[in-house]
Structures are given as structure tokens and as C-alpha cells.
Motif scaffolding. Structure first.
Motif, PDB file in Angstrom:
ATOM      1  N   LEU A   1       0.806  -1.220   0.000  1.00 51.55           N
ATOM      2  CA  LEU A   1       0.000   0.000   0.000  1.00 51.55           C
ATOM      3  C   LEU A   1       0.843   1.275   0.000  1.00 51.55           C
ATOM      4  O   LEU A   1       0.291   2.380  -0.048  1.00 51.55           O
ATOM      5  CB  LEU A   1      -0.943  -0.004   1.209  1.00 51.55           C
ATOM      6  CG  LEU A   1      -2.050  -1.052   1.136  1.00 51.55           C
ATOM      7  CD1 LEU A   1      -2.750  -1.179   2.490  1.00 51.55           C
ATOM      8  CD2 LEU A   1      -3.039  -0.727   0.029  1.00 51.55           C
ATOM      9  N   GLU A   2       2.142   1.143   0.034  1.00 53.68           N
ATOM     10  CA  GLU A   2       3.027   2.316   0.054  1.00 53.68           C
ATOM     11  C   GLU A   2       2.759   3.272  -1.114  1.00 53.68           C
ATOM     12  O   GLU A   2       2.743   4.495  -0.917  1.00 53.68           O
ATOM     13  CB  GLU A   2       4.497   1.884   0.086  1.00 53.68           C
ATOM     14  CG  GLU A   2       5.438   2.971   0.509  1.00 53.68           C
ATOM     15  CD  GLU A   2       5.082   3.594   1.852  1.00 53.68           C
ATOM     16  OE1 GLU A   2       5.138   4.841   1.945  1.00 53.68           O
ATOM     17  OE2 GLU A   2       4.737   2.872   2.798  1.00 53.68           O
ATOM     18  N   PRO A   3       2.525   2.790  -2.340  1.00 52.03           N
ATOM     19  CA  PRO A   3       2.244   3.724  -3.437  1.00 52.03           C
ATOM     20  C   PRO A   3       0.982   4.577  -3.219  1.00 52.03           C
ATOM     21  O   PRO A   3       0.831   5.629  -3.837  1.00 52.03           O
ATOM     22  CB  PRO A   3       2.068   2.824  -4.662  1.00 52.03           C
ATOM     23  CG  PRO A   3       2.823   1.587  -4.331  1.00 52.03           C
ATOM     24  CD  PRO A   3       2.676   1.415  -2.839  1.00 52.03           C
ATOM     25  N   LEU A   4       0.093   4.130  -2.339  1.00 51.69           N
ATOM     26  CA  LEU A   4      -1.103   4.914  -2.013  1.00 51.69           C
ATOM     27  C   LEU A   4      -0.883   5.797  -0.789  1.00 51.69           C
ATOM     28  O   LEU A   4      -1.803   6.474  -0.336  1.00 51.69           O
ATOM     29  CB  LEU A   4      -2.305   3.988  -1.753  1.00 51.69           C
ATOM     30  CG  LEU A   4      -2.764   3.116  -2.905  1.00 51.69           C
ATOM     31  CD1 LEU A   4      -3.962   2.270  -2.486  1.00 51.69           C
ATOM     32  CD2 LEU A   4      -3.093   3.953  -4.126  1.00 51.69           C
ATOM     33  N   GLY A   5       0.319   5.755  -0.221  1.00 51.34           N
ATOM     34  CA  GLY A   5       0.626   6.553   0.960  1.00 51.34           C
ATOM     35  C   GLY A   5       0.674   5.743   2.237  1.00 51.34           C
ATOM     36  O   GLY A   5       0.772   6.300   3.317  1.00 51.34           O
TER      37      GLY A   5
ATOM     38  N   THR B   1     -10.168   1.414   0.181  1.00 47.34           N
ATOM     39  CA  THR B   1     -10.854   0.420   1.015  1.00 47.34           C
ATOM     40  C   THR B   1     -12.362   0.638   0.981  1.00 47.34           C
ATOM     41  O   THR B   1     -13.132  -0.320   0.868  1.00 47.34           O
ATOM     42  CB  THR B   1     -10.322   0.479   2.461  1.00 47.34           C
ATOM     43  OG1 THR B   1      -8.914   0.228   2.437  1.00 47.34           O
ATOM     44  CG2 THR B   1     -11.003  -0.541   3.352  1.00 47.34           C
ATOM     45  N   ALA B   2     -12.799   1.886   1.058  1.00 49.63           N
ATOM     46  CA  ALA B   2     -14.231   2.187   0.999  1.00 49.63           C
ATOM     47  C   ALA B   2     -14.819   1.764  -0.348  1.00 49.63           C
ATOM     48  O   ALA B   2     -15.934   1.215  -0.402  1.00 49.63           O
ATOM     49  CB  ALA B   2     -14.468   3.681   1.248  1.00 49.63           C
TER      50      ALA B   2
ATOM     51  N   PRO C   1      -5.160   8.679   3.358  1.00 54.68           N
ATOM     52  CA  PRO C   1      -6.495   8.963   2.815  1.00 54.68           C
ATOM     53  C   PRO C   1      -6.786   8.155   1.540  1.00 54.68           C
ATOM     54  O   PRO C   1      -7.901   7.687   1.355  1.00 54.68           O
ATOM     55  CB  PRO C   1      -6.457  10.467   2.520  1.00 54.68           C
ATOM     56  CG  PRO C   1      -5.422  11.011   3.457  1.00 54.68           C
ATOM     57  CD  PRO C   1      -4.391   9.913   3.586  1.00 54.68           C
ATOM     58  N   ARG C   2      -5.790   8.000   0.669  1.00 54.92           N
ATOM     59  CA  ARG C   2      -6.018   7.228  -0.568  1.00 54.92           C
ATOM     60  C   ARG C   2      -6.325   5.773  -0.254  1.00 54.92           C
ATOM     61  O   ARG C   2      -7.175   5.164  -0.895  1.00 54.92           O
ATOM     62  CB  ARG C   2      -4.791   7.301  -1.487  1.00 54.92           C
ATOM     63  CG  ARG C   2      -4.709   8.614  -2.234  1.00 54.92           C
ATOM     64  CD  ARG C   2      -3.599   8.619  -3.248  1.00 54.92           C
ATOM     65  NE  ARG C   2      -3.910   7.746  -4.373  1.00 54.92           N
ATOM     66  CZ  ARG C   2      -2.999   7.351  -5.252  1.00 54.92           C
ATOM     67  NH1 ARG C   2      -1.741   7.717  -5.134  1.00 54.92           N
ATOM     68  NH2 ARG C   2      -3.353   6.561  -6.251  1.00 54.92           N
ATOM     69  N   THR C   3      -5.644   5.197   0.738  1.00 49.76           N
ATOM     70  CA  THR C   3      -5.915   3.814   1.118  1.00 49.76           C
ATOM     71  C   THR C   3      -7.310   3.698   1.727  1.00 49.76           C
ATOM     72  O   THR C   3      -8.041   2.747   1.441  1.00 49.76           O
ATOM     73  CB  THR C   3      -4.837   3.288   2.082  1.00 49.76           C
ATOM     74  OG1 THR C   3      -3.574   3.292   1.399  1.00 49.76           O
ATOM     75  CG2 THR C   3      -5.145   1.878   2.548  1.00 49.76           C
TER      76      THR C   3
END
Length: 171
Positions: free
Chosen positions: A127-131, A142-143, A136-138
């Protein structure tokens, strides 16, 4: 498997990407779990059971199947395998003799704790590329996944019986 738009070069479909992502995660978790003697499926069952036990629950196989989204027959097969590995115990439910309750053994709890740590580390890197896991991006990703998981997956129209077989050109 592919739409006409995909064959025209507009890119892969969402369904194809979900399948690829699911496969990528399953393979990575399988590899990470191998040294612990687990597979991705055994891990998913044990980790779910671990969380339920920590919440004071001793679920039936059916309840665990509902919780994980796995077929009850598959949960039964995985539970038997984990029982054979000494990680889980299956007992008759005193309230319903037809039902089987599941609980991780002490050894199972320890193995699952270690497995959860390994998977959390694996997912943090993924998930590192999403921060990272708490970004917030993760959370948005997820949502979105939860929305899709909560949406029934059924054809909008009845399939055309004449189109049920793929030709050699399509396969």
C-alpha cells in the motif's frame, strides 16, 4: 472475458483488474505464509477466527463461513486441515449438536499472531504507493472495495443460451 472496448485497446476492464489484483495478493500471501506452514486460505480462516475469538466468540463453522464470505463446505475443509495441523479444535455445539464450533489452539493462536504480523508488513509495503495503510487514498480505496463487496453480483439480464459456449476464436 474481454469486452469489445478492451479489444479496441482502451485498456483492461475493472473485472479483469480485480481478478489480477486478487491473484497477486493471494500469491504473495501464499509465499509469505509458506514458512509458517499456512496457505492464504488457511491464513484467512485462522485470522478471522482469531479476531472473533478475541471478541469473545466461539463461532460455528457456518458463522465463520458467513463472516469470511467463504462457502461452508470450504470452511469445513480448511478447518479440518487446520485441526490436522494442531492449530484448531472443532467441537460440537452444546446448544445445537448438529453444529461444530471452532477455536484456535494455543499453538494456533501463536501461529496466527505471527502470520498476522507478516501479512501486515506485506500489506504495508504493497500500500506504500497509495501513501501507506493509514493514508487517505488507502481509506478511499478500502471504501470503494467495501462498496463493491456489498453490491450483489448478478447478471442484469438472463444470458442468451445461444451465447453460452465460447468459440475457439474467443477462447
Amino acid at each position: 472475458m474481454s469486452s469489445s472496448k478492451e479489444s479496441e485497446g482502451s485498456g483492461p476492464t475493472a473485472g479483469y483488474l480485480v481478478w489480477r489484483l486478487s491473484t497477486k495478493v493471494r500469491v504473495a500471501v501464499d509465499r509469505a505464509m509458506a514458512p509458517l506452514g499456512l496457505t492464504h486460505a488457511k491464513y484467512a480462516l485462522a485470522a478471522s477466527l482469531y479476531g472473533m475469538q478475541r471478541g469473545g466468540e466461539r463461532p460455528s463453522q457456518r458463522r465463520l463461513a458467513d463472516h469470511t464470505g467463504l462457502e461452508p463446505l470450504y470452511v469445513s475443509k480448511l478447518a479440518r486441515a487446520l485441526e490436522g495441523d494442531g492449530l484448531l479444535e472443532r467441537t460440537r455445539d452444546p446448544q445445537d449438536p448438529r453444529a461444530v464450533q471452532l477455536a484456535l489452539t494455543e499453538r494456533g493462536q501463536e501461529a496466527t499472531r505471527r502470520a498476522i504480523e507478516v501479512v501486515q508488513e506485506l500489506m504495508a509495503g504493497w500500500l506504500e504507493p497509495l501513501g501507506g495503510p493509514d493514508s487517505p487514498r488507502t481509506r478511499e480505496f478500502t471504501a470503494t472495495l467495501m462498496t463493491l463487496l456489498d453490491t450483489p453480483l448478478a447478471p442484469r439480464t438472463a444470458p442468451d443460451p445461444s451465447a453460452t459456449r465460447l468459440t475457439e476464436e474467443q477462447s
